[in-house]
Design an enzyme around this catalytic site. Sequence first.
Site, PDB file in Angstrom:
ATOM      1  N   CYS A 150       0.801  -1.052  -0.085  1.00  0.00           N
ATOM      2  CA  CYS A 150       0.006   0.145  -0.075  1.00  0.00           C
ATOM      3  C   CYS A 150       0.867   1.018  -0.078  1.00  0.00           C
ATOM      4  O   CYS A 150       0.494   2.248  -0.753  1.00  0.00           O
ATOM      5  CB  CYS A 150      -0.954   0.137   1.187  1.00  0.00           C
ATOM      6  SG  CYS A 150      -1.991  -1.309   1.320  1.00  0.00           S
ATOM      7  N   ARG A 180      -7.637  -5.077  -3.092  1.00  0.00           N
ATOM      8  CA  ARG A 180      -7.307  -3.881  -3.753  1.00  0.00           C
ATOM      9  C   ARG A 180      -8.060  -3.483  -5.106  1.00  0.00           C
ATOM     10  O   ARG A 180      -8.063  -4.238  -6.135  1.00  0.00           O
ATOM     11  CB  ARG A 180      -5.728  -3.859  -4.339  1.00  0.00           C
ATOM     12  CG  ARG A 180      -4.853  -4.242  -3.299  1.00  0.00           C
ATOM     13  CD  ARG A 180      -3.247  -4.169  -3.975  1.00  0.00           C
ATOM     14  NE  ARG A 180      -2.486  -4.605  -2.917  1.00  0.00           N
ATOM     15  CZ  ARG A 180      -1.966  -3.877  -1.698  1.00  0.00           C
ATOM     16  NH1 ARG A 180      -2.354  -2.664  -1.662  1.00  0.00           N
ATOM     17  NH2 ARG A 180      -1.430  -4.315  -0.931  1.00  0.00           N
TER      18      ARG A 180
HETATM   19  C1  BEZ Z   1       0.597  -4.617   1.993  1.00  0.00           C
HETATM   20  O1  BEZ Z   1       1.922  -5.000   1.974  1.00  0.00           O
HETATM   21  O2  BEZ Z   1       0.212  -3.563   1.426  1.00  0.00           O
HETATM   22  C2  BEZ Z   1      -0.061  -5.733   2.906  1.00  0.00           C
HETATM   23  C3  BEZ Z   1       0.705  -6.602   3.706  1.00  0.00           C
HETATM   24  C4  BEZ Z   1      -0.037  -7.290   4.444  1.00  0.00           C
HETATM   25  C5  BEZ Z   1      -1.256  -7.351   4.629  1.00  0.00           C
HETATM   26  C6  BEZ Z   1      -1.970  -6.359   3.975  1.00  0.00           C
HETATM   27  C7  BEZ Z   1      -1.374  -5.504   3.030  1.00  0.00           C
END
Ligand code: BEZ
Length: 245
Positions: free
Chosen positions: A72, A149
């Site tokens: 993210c 996403r």
């Molecule tokens: C991410 O890298 O954005 C992420 C990692 C673990 C859980 C949710 C999102």
Amino acid sequence: MTMQFFAPRGADGSPMRIPQSFRRTVKWLPQIGDIFPRFVVDSTHGLLDFWDWADGHWVLLFSHPAANTPVCTTELGSIAANRADFEALGAKALGLTVSSIDEQVAWHKDIEDFYGEPIWFPTAHDPEGAVSEVLGMNHAKEHTEWPIRKSFIIDPQMRIRMIFEYPIFIGRSIEETLRVIEALQLRDNTGAATPGDWLDDDPVIIADDRCELEVVRTFGSVSKMLLPYLRVVRTDDKRFRMRTR
Ligand code: BEZ
């Protein structure tokens, strides 16, 4: 959180009477062409009424799992760095996640320090995942706690023009998002279709039978038949090249 939908109408335009039992079971799944519902959420820019905030712009509305997570972070960093192209296309961005506003604000500060770019767009708090649920962003087989996403591209008339869904551990291409907004605008302005892998200087497709005079008037050059069913045209017209590069 409030969400407002248009009441369905019958063929004569009068409101349709929907049986109670059906109302309880039916679930709206957003589709291309639907008018996006109005909703109000708390965001890093304060209380946000989606329709009022969008106000005549194209919008990228994207869900992401949570603040302080690596993938993210890179997605928000990329949107931040592409501000000039969003502005050139008259497009806004709005993130949506379950993390609190305080967590998101602190995280934005980290991203700004790391990328050297301001987070110019708001991101919203969806406390119980209620907005995400309505918009089909909660995919329990992918994750029970976080939304996937999911991205919507919405036009200034609040119509959904593109939907894409990515799993939690695969970051989206902001370049692809901008490419699609530009292609949709080109389509709206000229009626042209865009080929697979189209980039902004490539020829576009004329998928209708308009006359050559009309082609030249719109694109400034003549078309070429590559196959009996594939007609393309090049255009250098700067009106159709909105992005900064
Ligand atoms: C991410 O890298 O954005 C992420 C990692 C673990 C859980 C949710 C999102």
